[in-house]
Design a protein around this motif. Structure first.
Motif: not given
Length: 250
Positions: A9-11, A42-51
């Motif tokens: 999981i990527y952030f 290989d991403a199970a999910a990607i989180f984009l945390l704003g801006d």
């Protein structure tokens, strides 16, 4: 959510695309798109945390011009079945339903709890959390007021968008075009916020952006605060491999 073997999981946060100008941010956008293209393997999910954008406002039929490479890559990733989650920041807090309708990406306006491999996460952008920063908290209430947004929509996009971009870039502390310094654990509002949350609820990880400063802080021996840094001067992001969460640099 149980992360499949070999997946991660990527952030990521604080790209501020469009600042200080579209031309100047183009190389950063290309790096970000290349990174997205690499991690999709290989991403199970990607989180984009704003801006993600330095300014974003959704009119009824209009969104800000540009960023087609980023939007196209996110659409491709989402269409492939990889979950993508977006948390609005203080620069794109006027996001409404464009990402949800066009990209099938859920948008969150507040921190949200997730659980991965029996690890509990609290995830968000981070603006306005914790003690202090009274001036910004008041300003955010004005900006997020439905009447304020309704009035702003009456500005033609040719006036409203460049006006907002001008003030966004002018405020260098918020735009992140200047380096930030670590203030110490007793003065970092997000660290104080995390420690107060731990008084009532256990989280294994707190993940936020906003500070433009890559940080990994042990809170009590069992919980960790991670700040993902930015894509302006640090080019950092966080990765959870199912067992450990770590900061990495491009």
């Amino acid at each position: 959510m149980i992360i499949p073997e070999g997946k991660k999981i990527y952030f990521s946060s604080d790209n501020h695309l469009g600042a200080p100008s579209s031309e100047a941010s183009k190389p950063r956008e290309l790096k970000f798109v290349k990174w997205l293209d690499e991690i999709k393997e290989d991403a199970a999910a990607i989180f984009l945390l704003g801006d993600l954008f330095d300014f974003w406002f959704e009119y009824k039929y209009v969104v800000p011009k540009g960023f087609v490479r980023t939007l196209g890559k996110l659409a491709e990733i989402r269409d492939s079945g990889i979950p993508v989650y977006f948390f609005v920041g203080n620069h794109d807090l006027w996001m409404k339903d464009y990402f949800e309708n066009e990209l099938n990406i859920p948008v969150y306006h507040q921190p949200k709890e997730f659980e991965f491999n029996n690890k509990k996460f609290l995830i968000g952008h981070g603006d306005g959390l914790g003690p202090g920063d009274i001036g910004y908290k008041r300003m955010k209430k004005v900006f997020t007021n439905p009447l304020s947004k309704w009035l702003y929509r009456w500005l033609h996009p040719d006036l409203g968008v460049p006006l907002a971009q001008y003030f966004s870039v002018k405020n260098k502390a918020i735009s992140g075009v200047e380096d930030q310094e670590f203030l110490g654990e007793d003065k970092e509002w997000l660290i104080q916020y995390c420690r107060r949350k731990l008084e009532t609820t256990h989280y294994d990880y707190f993940i936020f952006g906003h500070r433009h400063l890559p940080l990994e802080i042990d809170l009590n021996g069992r919980s960790t605060y991670i700040n993902t840094g930015d894509w302006i001067s640090h080019y950092t992001y966080a990765v959870f491999d199912g067992g450990q969460l770590q900061l990495q640099k491009l």
